[in-house]
Design an enzyme around this catalytic site. Structure first.
Site, PDB file in Angstrom:
ATOM      1  N   TYR A   1      -1.128  -0.835  10.827  1.00  0.00           N
ATOM      2  CA  TYR A   1      -1.721  -0.870   9.696  1.00  0.00           C
ATOM      3  C   TYR A   1      -1.090  -0.806   8.800  1.00  0.00           C
ATOM      4  O   TYR A   1      -0.390  -1.546   8.284  1.00  0.00           O
ATOM      5  CB  TYR A   1      -3.518  -0.720   9.455  1.00  0.00           C
ATOM      6  CG  TYR A   1      -2.853  -0.785   7.820  1.00  0.00           C
ATOM      7  CD1 TYR A   1      -3.538  -2.222   7.235  1.00  0.00           C
ATOM      8  CD2 TYR A   1      -3.470   0.298   7.140  1.00  0.00           C
ATOM      9  CE1 TYR A   1      -3.459  -2.534   5.722  1.00  0.00           C
ATOM     10  CE2 TYR A   1      -3.151  -0.066   5.193  1.00  0.00           C
ATOM     11  CZ  TYR A   1      -3.100  -1.268   4.822  1.00  0.00           C
ATOM     12  OH  TYR A   1      -3.196  -1.699   3.516  1.00  0.00           O
TER      13      TYR A   1
ATOM     14  N   THR B   1       1.083  -1.719   0.114  1.00  0.00           N
ATOM     15  CA  THR B   1      -0.451   0.094  -0.192  1.00  0.00           C
ATOM     16  C   THR B   1       0.870   0.885   0.035  1.00  0.00           C
ATOM     17  O   THR B   1       2.332   1.230   0.810  1.00  0.00           O
ATOM     18  CB  THR B   1      -1.221  -0.178   1.434  1.00  0.00           C
ATOM     19  OG1 THR B   1      -1.533   1.578   1.409  1.00  0.00           O
ATOM     20  CG2 THR B   1       0.032  -0.209   2.329  1.00  0.00           C
ATOM     21  N   ASP B   2       0.393   1.943  -0.538  1.00  0.00           N
ATOM     22  CA  ASP B   2       0.773   3.562  -0.366  1.00  0.00           C
ATOM     23  C   ASP B   2       0.606   4.104   1.225  1.00  0.00           C
ATOM     24  O   ASP B   2       2.154   5.093   1.146  1.00  0.00           O
ATOM     25  CB  ASP B   2       0.078   4.727  -1.218  1.00  0.00           C
ATOM     26  CG  ASP B   2      -1.214   5.147  -0.844  1.00  0.00           C
ATOM     27  OD1 ASP B   2      -1.392   4.403   0.067  1.00  0.00           O
ATOM     28  OD2 ASP B   2      -1.324   5.838  -1.188  1.00  0.00           O
ATOM     29  N   GLU B   3      -0.071   3.505   1.643  1.00  0.00           N
ATOM     30  CA  GLU B   3       0.840   4.040   3.647  1.00  0.00           C
ATOM     31  C   GLU B   3       1.780   3.770   4.240  1.00  0.00           C
ATOM     32  O   GLU B   3       2.514   4.074   5.355  1.00  0.00           O
ATOM     33  CB  GLU B   3      -0.575   3.839   3.867  1.00  0.00           C
ATOM     34  CG  GLU B   3      -2.070   3.336   3.675  1.00  0.00           C
ATOM     35  CD  GLU B   3      -3.245   3.571   4.779  1.00  0.00           C
ATOM     36  OE1 GLU B   3      -2.258   3.391   5.724  1.00  0.00           O
ATOM     37  OE2 GLU B   3      -4.336   3.647   4.383  1.00  0.00           O
TER      38      GLU B   3
ATOM     39  N   LYS C   1       1.875  -3.364   7.241  1.00  0.00           N
ATOM     40  CA  LYS C   1       2.736  -3.352   5.940  1.00  0.00           C
ATOM     41  C   LYS C   1       4.004  -3.648   5.431  1.00  0.00           C
ATOM     42  O   LYS C   1       5.311  -3.492   4.713  1.00  0.00           O
ATOM     43  CB  LYS C   1       1.694  -2.641   5.296  1.00  0.00           C
ATOM     44  CG  LYS C   1      -0.160  -2.993   4.436  1.00  0.00           C
ATOM     45  CD  LYS C   1      -0.156  -4.429   4.624  1.00  0.00           C
ATOM     46  CE  LYS C   1      -0.643  -4.610   3.107  1.00  0.00           C
ATOM     47  NZ  LYS C   1      -1.102  -6.002   2.611  1.00  0.00           N
TER      48      LYS C   1
HETATM   49  P1  NAD Z   1     -10.133  -6.834   2.775  1.00  0.00           P
HETATM   50  O1  NAD Z   1     -10.041  -5.988   3.769  1.00  0.00           O
HETATM   51  O2  NAD Z   1     -11.763  -6.058   1.656  1.00  0.00           O
HETATM   52  O3  NAD Z   1      -9.667  -8.418   2.396  1.00  0.00           O
HETATM   53  C1  NAD Z   1      -9.029  -8.839   3.253  1.00  0.00           C
HETATM   54  C2  NAD Z   1      -9.300 -10.089   2.868  1.00  0.00           C
HETATM   55  O4  NAD Z   1      -7.939 -11.344   3.276  1.00  0.00           O
HETATM   56  C3  NAD Z   1     -10.550 -10.271   3.739  1.00  0.00           C
HETATM   57  O5  NAD Z   1     -11.507 -11.645   2.865  1.00  0.00           O
HETATM   58  C4  NAD Z   1     -10.443 -11.847   5.303  1.00  0.00           C
HETATM   59  O6  NAD Z   1     -11.190 -12.709   5.130  1.00  0.00           O
HETATM   60  C5  NAD Z   1      -8.534 -12.326   4.352  1.00  0.00           C
HETATM   61  N1  NAD Z   1      -7.912 -12.470   5.268  1.00  0.00           N
HETATM   62  C6  NAD Z   1      -7.683 -11.354   6.517  1.00  0.00           C
HETATM   63  N2  NAD Z   1      -6.622 -12.157   7.493  1.00  0.00           N
HETATM   64  C7  NAD Z   1      -6.396 -13.613   6.612  1.00  0.00           C
HETATM   65  C8  NAD Z   1      -5.920 -13.828   7.331  1.00  0.00           C
HETATM   66  N3  NAD Z   1      -4.864 -14.595   8.571  1.00  0.00           N
HETATM   67  N4  NAD Z   1      -5.359 -15.810   6.628  1.00  0.00           N
HETATM   68  C9  NAD Z   1      -6.264 -16.087   5.217  1.00  0.00           C
HETATM   69  N5  NAD Z   1      -7.179 -14.942   4.880  1.00  0.00           N
HETATM   70  C10 NAD Z   1      -6.852 -14.178   5.551  1.00  0.00           C
HETATM   71  O7  NAD Z   1      -9.056  -6.367   1.793  1.00  0.00           O
HETATM   72  P2  NAD Z   1      -9.235  -5.316   0.771  1.00  0.00           P
HETATM   73  O8  NAD Z   1      -8.654  -3.459   0.412  1.00  0.00           O
HETATM   74  O9  NAD Z   1      -9.294  -6.012  -0.254  1.00  0.00           O
HETATM   75  O10 NAD Z   1      -7.232  -4.803   0.761  1.00  0.00           O
HETATM   76  C11 NAD Z   1      -6.843  -6.661  -0.062  1.00  0.00           C
HETATM   77  C12 NAD Z   1      -4.513  -6.148  -0.476  1.00  0.00           C
HETATM   78  O11 NAD Z   1      -4.375  -4.624  -0.636  1.00  0.00           O
HETATM   79  C13 NAD Z   1      -4.301  -6.003   1.579  1.00  0.00           C
HETATM   80  O12 NAD Z   1      -3.283  -6.938   1.237  1.00  0.00           O
HETATM   81  C14 NAD Z   1      -4.303  -4.418   1.208  1.00  0.00           C
HETATM   82  O13 NAD Z   1      -3.559  -3.946   2.841  1.00  0.00           O
HETATM   83  C15 NAD Z   1      -4.109  -3.997   0.414  1.00  0.00           C
HETATM   84  N6  NAD Z   1      -4.680  -2.710  -0.628  1.00  0.00           N
HETATM   85  C16 NAD Z   1      -5.878  -2.204   0.068  1.00  0.00           C
HETATM   86  C17 NAD Z   1      -5.527  -1.020  -0.479  1.00  0.00           C
HETATM   87  C18 NAD Z   1      -7.228  -0.218  -0.591  1.00  0.00           C
HETATM   88  O14 NAD Z   1      -7.228   0.433  -0.704  1.00  0.00           O
HETATM   89  N7  NAD Z   1      -8.817  -1.334  -0.203  1.00  0.00           N
HETATM   90  C19 NAD Z   1      -5.501  -0.386  -1.165  1.00  0.00           C
HETATM   91  C20 NAD Z   1      -3.697  -0.564  -1.901  1.00  0.00           C
HETATM   92  C21 NAD Z   1      -2.988  -1.591  -0.308  1.00  0.00           C
HETATM   93  O1  DAU Z   2      -4.074   4.279   0.735  1.00  0.00           O
HETATM   94  C1  DAU Z   2      -4.108   3.056   0.718  1.00  0.00           C
HETATM   95  C2  DAU Z   2      -5.084   2.192   1.541  1.00  0.00           C
HETATM   96  O2  DAU Z   2      -6.824   2.761   1.558  1.00  0.00           O
HETATM   97  C3  DAU Z   2      -4.873   1.147   1.969  1.00  0.00           C
HETATM   98  O3  DAU Z   2      -3.848   0.366   2.114  1.00  0.00           O
HETATM   99  C4  DAU Z   2      -5.986   0.368   3.245  1.00  0.00           C
HETATM  100  O4  DAU Z   2      -6.077  -0.669   4.124  1.00  0.00           O
HETATM  101  C5  DAU Z   2      -7.626   1.242   3.324  1.00  0.00           C
HETATM  102  O5  DAU Z   2      -8.408   0.877   4.685  1.00  0.00           O
HETATM  103  C6  DAU Z   2      -7.135   2.589   2.483  1.00  0.00           C
HETATM  104  O6  DAU Z   2      -6.945   3.673   3.759  1.00  0.00           O
HETATM  105  P1  DAU Z   2      -7.252   5.040   4.425  1.00  0.00           P
HETATM  106  O7  DAU Z   2      -7.648   5.095   5.672  1.00  0.00           O
HETATM  107  O8  DAU Z   2      -7.041   5.944   3.177  1.00  0.00           O
HETATM  108  O9  DAU Z   2      -9.096   5.011   3.965  1.00  0.00           O
HETATM  109  P2  DAU Z   2     -10.763   5.107   4.811  1.00  0.00           P
HETATM  110  O10 DAU Z   2     -11.720   4.541   4.196  1.00  0.00           O
HETATM  111  O11 DAU Z   2     -10.490   4.402   6.485  1.00  0.00           O
HETATM  112  O12 DAU Z   2     -10.593   6.350   4.844  1.00  0.00           O
HETATM  113  C7  DAU Z   2     -10.171   7.120   3.750  1.00  0.00           C
HETATM  114  C8  DAU Z   2     -10.172   8.349   4.027  1.00  0.00           C
HETATM  115  O13 DAU Z   2     -11.797   9.180   4.843  1.00  0.00           O
HETATM  116  C9  DAU Z   2      -9.003   8.524   5.324  1.00  0.00           C
HETATM  117  O14 DAU Z   2      -8.794  10.148   5.332  1.00  0.00           O
HETATM  118  C10 DAU Z   2     -10.104   9.128   6.297  1.00  0.00           C
HETATM  119  C11 DAU Z   2     -11.534   9.723   5.768  1.00  0.00           C
HETATM  120  N1  DAU Z   2     -12.718   8.933   6.529  1.00  0.00           N
HETATM  121  C12 DAU Z   2     -12.908   7.877   6.852  1.00  0.00           C
HETATM  122  C13 DAU Z   2     -13.943   7.434   6.901  1.00  0.00           C
HETATM  123  C14 DAU Z   2     -14.437   5.460   7.527  1.00  0.00           C
HETATM  124  C15 DAU Z   2     -13.557   9.598   7.136  1.00  0.00           C
HETATM  125  O15 DAU Z   2     -13.434  11.487   7.069  1.00  0.00           O
HETATM  126  N2  DAU Z   2     -14.557   9.178   7.524  1.00  0.00           N
HETATM  127  C16 DAU Z   2     -15.068   8.003   7.623  1.00  0.00           C
HETATM  128  O16 DAU Z   2     -15.720   7.960   8.352  1.00  0.00           O
END
Ligand code: NAD
Ligand code: DAU
Length: 340
Positions: A149, A125-127, A153
């Site tokens: 988190y 992730t970019d985080e 990562k």
């Molecule tokens: P998500 O939370 O929707 O899904 C995570 C999945 O992993 C779920 O199906 C969960 O059951 C499974 N899981 C959790 N713990 C596990 C374990 N111990 N063993 C096996 N399975 C397990 O997440 P997402 O948003 O789909 O993210 C997927 C990947 O992409 C993650 O690694 C996250 O860090 C990365 N990522 C997400 C975003 C985003 O914006 N959502 C951005 C950048 C990177």
């Molecule tokens: O940048 C990539 C990441 O994006 C992934 O690695 C993470 O898994 C994913 O959860 C996401 O993280 P963020 O913290 O950026 O996403 P989130 O949707 O939780 O929040 C987006 C922005 O909105 C953040 O600045 C917090 C804000 N927010 C979020 C929620 C849930 C609010 O203001 N109100 C809210 O209720």
């Protein structure tokens, strides 16, 4: 090619499997997922009868059971999506993030070594870079993660690189900005706003709503991951950006406007501790080396996303009530398999 996809029942994993199977119908896929609150087997129910798709419920931290699965399936490549992913949850309960996101990745790396895997792709992730005021991070920028988190990562990325340097394990890492699209659990900003707007509930905005995120439509990320897997240079990291930076309040107001819901639902609440101000990635490496860039404009992606949630209200309801777990139990008992 035989590919293990971990975390395939989550948001990006589901979208990825759908994209990948269509793109490579000759590949065999084993989806391994623990089915935490974020994993939903119902997402891929239409794939149940496919001969080239299999699902097993397992925890990536369970080395013994994972070894059995690797022995049976003999994968050529592993793509790891499995993780705990919600920043707010990592602030209130960080331990599971350390376990799955760091130790779980270690377990996978050890298995990949033992089984001579030809490619391990870690979805990061970019985080991991932390917040940036001006400009954009490139792949060799310093990692300064802010949340538990992000730190878990970043730790995993370090471990993945170390297995390449020390053991020559063929690895790849992708670091992506904020994804949005179908099947995202409604705790993340965009689906939460849609859900609350549909239910006429308050929309919580952390702090002043001026934090900036770079939004990518999930299918564009899936296409990028597929390209990195097939054409990426082993041992390298690739940033995947949406090139669509917006403040949170801009995103929320756009959603409410499309949904025709009054802005009076917007409620400013206490800020998230350690809240990163802005994420921004340079994507010149992936563009130059692999010719990838995002295709979906925010206007088109957000329209598709809203349409999907409006047409899948039962899915939304089931994520709220945990009803999809019943579906999982039925599915498993029909297969005559026991939960691990
Ligand atoms: P998500 O939370 O929707 O899904 C995570 C999945 O992993 C779920 O199906 C969960 O059951 C499974 N899981 C959790 N713990 C596990 C374990 N111990 N063993 C096996 N399975 C397990 O997440 P997402 O948003 O789909 O993210 C997927 C990947 O992409 C993650 O690694 C996250 O860090 C990365 N990522 C997400 C975003 C985003 O914006 N959502 C951005 C950048 C990177
Ligand atoms: O940048 C990539 C990441 O994006 C992934 O690695 C993470 O898994 C994913 O959860 C996401 O993280 P963020 O913290 O950026 O996403 P989130 O949707 O939780 O929040 C987006 C922005 O909105 C953040 O600045 C917090 C804000 N927010 C979020 C929620 C849930 C609010 O203001 N109100 C809210 O209720």
């Amino acid at each position: 090619m035989k590919v293990v996809v971990t975390g395939g029942c989550g948001f990006i994993g589901t979208n990825f499997i759908r994209y990948f199977i269509k793109k490579h119908p000759g590949y065999k896929i084993l989806n391994i997922d623990k089915l935490t609150y974020a994993g939903n087997l119902e997402n891929l129910k239409d794939f149940k009868k496919r001969k080239n798709y299999h699902f097993v419920k397992a925890d990536i931290c369970n080395a013994l059971f994972m070894k059995k699965l690797f022995k049976k399936f003999k994968p050529d490549a592993v793509i790891n999506f499995a993780a705990e992913t919600h920043v707010d949850r990592s602030i209130t309960a960080p331990s599971q993030f350390m376990k799955t996101n760091f130790l779980g990745v270690g377990t996978l790396l050890n298995l990949c070594l033992d089984f001579g895997i030809k490619g391990f792709l870690q979805v990061s992730t970019d985080e991991v870079y932390g917040s940036i005021e001006k400009g954009s991070f490139c792949e060799n920028s310093l990692l300064t993660p802010s949340s538990p988190y992000a730190a878990s990562k970043a730790g995993a990325d370090g471990l993945v690189m170390a297995y390449h340097t020390t053991y020559k394990l063929p690895i790849l890492i992708t670091r992506t900005t904020n994804n949005y699209g179908p099947y995202q659990f409604p705790e993340k900003l965009i689906p939460l706003v849609i859900l609350n707007a549909l239910k006429n509930k308050k929309i919580p905005v952390y702090g002043n709503g001026m934090n900036v995120r770079d939004w990518i439509y999930v299918e564009d990320n899936c296409a990028a991951i597929d390209q990195v897997l097939h054409k990426g240079k082993i041992g390298e990291i690739y940033n995947i950006a949406g090139k669509c930076e917006k403040t949170n309040i801009q995103v929320i107001k756009t959603l409410l406007q499309i949904l025709n819901v009054d802005e009076s639902l917007i409620t400013y609440v206490k800020d998230r501790p350690g809240h990163d101000q802005r994420y921004s990635l340079s994507m010149s490496k992936i563009k130059k080396q692999l010719g990838w860039q995002p295709k979906t404009s925010f206007a088109r992606g957000i329209k598709k996303t809203i349409d999907w949630y409006q047409n899948n209200k039962t899915w939304l309801h089931n994520t709220q009530t945990g009803a999809y777990r019943k579906f999982y139990k039925q599915y498993y008992s029909k297969l005559g398999l026991k939960e691990k």
